[in-house]
Design an enzyme around this catalytic site. Structure first.
Site, short mmCIF file in Angstrom:
data_model
loop_
_atom_site.label_atom_id
_atom_site.label_comp_id
_atom_site.label_asym_id
_atom_site.label_seq_id
_atom_site.Cartn_x
_atom_site.Cartn_y
_atom_site.Cartn_z
N ARG A 101 0.84 -1.22 -0.02
CA ARG A 101 0.08 -0.28 -0.01
C ARG A 101 0.85 1.19 -0.17
O ARG A 101 0.53 2.08 -0.80
CB ARG A 101 -0.89 0.11 1.23
CG ARG A 101 -1.72 1.23 1.46
CD ARG A 101 -2.25 1.73 0.12
NE ARG A 101 -3.06 0.68 -0.55
CZ ARG A 101 -3.40 0.79 -1.97
NH1 ARG A 101 -3.19 1.89 -2.66
NH2 ARG A 101 -4.07 -0.31 -2.61
N LYS A 136 0.87 24.62 -4.36
CA LYS A 136 -0.04 24.01 -3.94
C LYS A 136 0.33 22.35 -3.72
O LYS A 136 -0.27 21.63 -4.73
CB LYS A 136 -1.38 24.15 -4.68
CG LYS A 136 -2.01 25.51 -4.46
CD LYS A 136 -3.25 25.80 -5.10
CE LYS A 136 -3.89 27.16 -4.82
NZ LYS A 136 -5.08 27.51 -5.47
N LYS A 168 1.86 39.26 -3.82
CA LYS A 168 0.62 38.97 -3.98
C LYS A 168 -0.29 40.06 -3.61
O LYS A 168 0.05 41.09 -3.07
CB LYS A 168 0.17 37.78 -3.58
CG LYS A 168 1.04 36.46 -4.00
CD LYS A 168 0.66 35.11 -3.48
CE LYS A 168 -0.51 34.81 -3.76
NZ LYS A 168 -0.97 34.39 -5.02
N GLU A 198 1.50 40.26 -8.58
CA GLU A 198 0.10 39.48 -9.08
C GLU A 198 -0.51 40.90 -9.27
O GLU A 198 -0.60 41.72 -8.42
CB GLU A 198 -0.35 38.82 -7.99
CG GLU A 198 -1.79 38.08 -8.17
CD GLU A 198 -2.35 37.46 -6.93
OE1 GLU A 198 -1.98 36.53 -6.80
OE2 GLU A 198 -3.17 38.15 -6.22
N ASP A 219 -3.86 37.35 -12.90
CA ASP A 219 -4.81 36.53 -11.84
C ASP A 219 -6.43 36.53 -12.29
O ASP A 219 -6.69 37.70 -12.10
CB ASP A 219 -4.47 37.02 -10.50
CG ASP A 219 -5.26 35.87 -9.45
OD1 ASP A 219 -5.29 34.62 -9.70
OD2 ASP A 219 -5.91 36.13 -8.46
#
Length: 281
Positions: A101, A136, A168, A198, A219
């Site tokens: 597994r 991410k 950002k 951004e 964005d």
């Protein structure tokens, strides 16, 4: 693994095995399989895709049985068809069953990322746009997941926060303006550090282009706005489109002329590739 040393993923594998074994070990396998018995099993892919993680699977079994033999028939990044035998593992039967597994968890996850990436790369072929992943990623697995992206034909955005600057929306909101955020950054980092900003609107883009920057992240812009943005930039800085990128829309986004298209979906949400360990009957 493309220059990734074993030491980079050994700790993760040992942690995964410890998590699976618990305190008492594999009580089912230990009760049903005599110690020392040898066996051979095959890793088989059930659907078409890009295969990643063979070295990791081999290491899982070898940590459980140092004498285990792992024979691969394909290489990481290879495109395969369904029912192909990827590798044969020979070793202690207990080790094969106990490690099954954990080995498959790594392989199916990483192969799913590579397969999804390859689909995005194929969709934008000929446009000049590059598919890149983001931060991410699964905590602790970033290097492996970004490796899978590269094996799928994509490229990596920054690996960590110290690699480059990405100003950002929240940085801009806190400092008060794009120019102020860029000025603060430039006063603190060296001249070789890559700086990206951004922006959400063409008005913000106009402000950003008046600053000393290297790239703009466009964005969540519509395709029409992206075209206008690329025209406004006119090659002065790198353009990156991000936000809401899907396989059905990525070609249209690429055709706006952006240099890069970033998506967190390929690392955070790509479905696993179906791979199994076939036990001899």
């Amino acid at each position: 693994m493309d220059g990734l040393p074993i030491a980079l993923f050994d700790a993760a594998i040992l942690g995964a095995l410890s998590e699976d074994l618990g305190v008492g070990g594999d009580i089912t396998t230990n009760a049903t399989i005599p110690s020392g018995e040898q066996a051979t099993a095959n890793l088989v892919v059930r659907e078409p895709g890009r295969v990643i993680g063979l070295d990791i699977a081999a290491r899982v079994f070898q940590l459980l049985d140092p004498g285990c033999k792992f024979l691969s028939f394909v290489a990481d990044g290879d495109a395969v068809q369904a029912s192909i035998v990827l590798a044969t593992i020979t070793g202690e039967a207990r080790a094969l069953l106990t490690g099954e597994r954990t080995a498959l968890n790594y392989m199916t996850h990483l192969s799913g990322i590579a397969t999804a990436t390859a689909s995005f790369v194929a969709a934008v072929e000929g446009t000049g746009a590059r598919i890149v992943c983001t931060r991410k990623t699964t905590p602790g697995l970033r290097s492996l997941e970004k490796y899978a992206v590269r094996m799928g034909g994509g490229q990596n955005h920054r690996f960590a926060l110290d690699q480059s600057v990405l100003i950002k929306d929240n940085h801009i909101a806190y400092t008060g303006s794009i120019s102020e955020a860029v000025d603060r950054v430039r006063s603190r980092v060296g001249h070789t550090v890559f700086v990206e900003v951004e922006v959400d609107t063409l008005a913000q883009l106009e402000q950003a282009l008046r600053c000393r920057i290297d790239a703009v992240l466009l964005d969540n812009m519509s395709v029409a706005t992206l075209r206008d943005a690329v025209e406004m930039v006119d090659g002065r800085v790198v353009t990156e489109a991000s936000g809401g990128v899907r396989l059905e829309t990525v070609r249209e986004i690429a055709e706006t002329g952006v240099n890069m298209i970033s998506t967190g979906w390929i690392t955070a949400s790509a479905p696993s590739l179906d791979i199994a360990l076939d036990w001899p009957t």
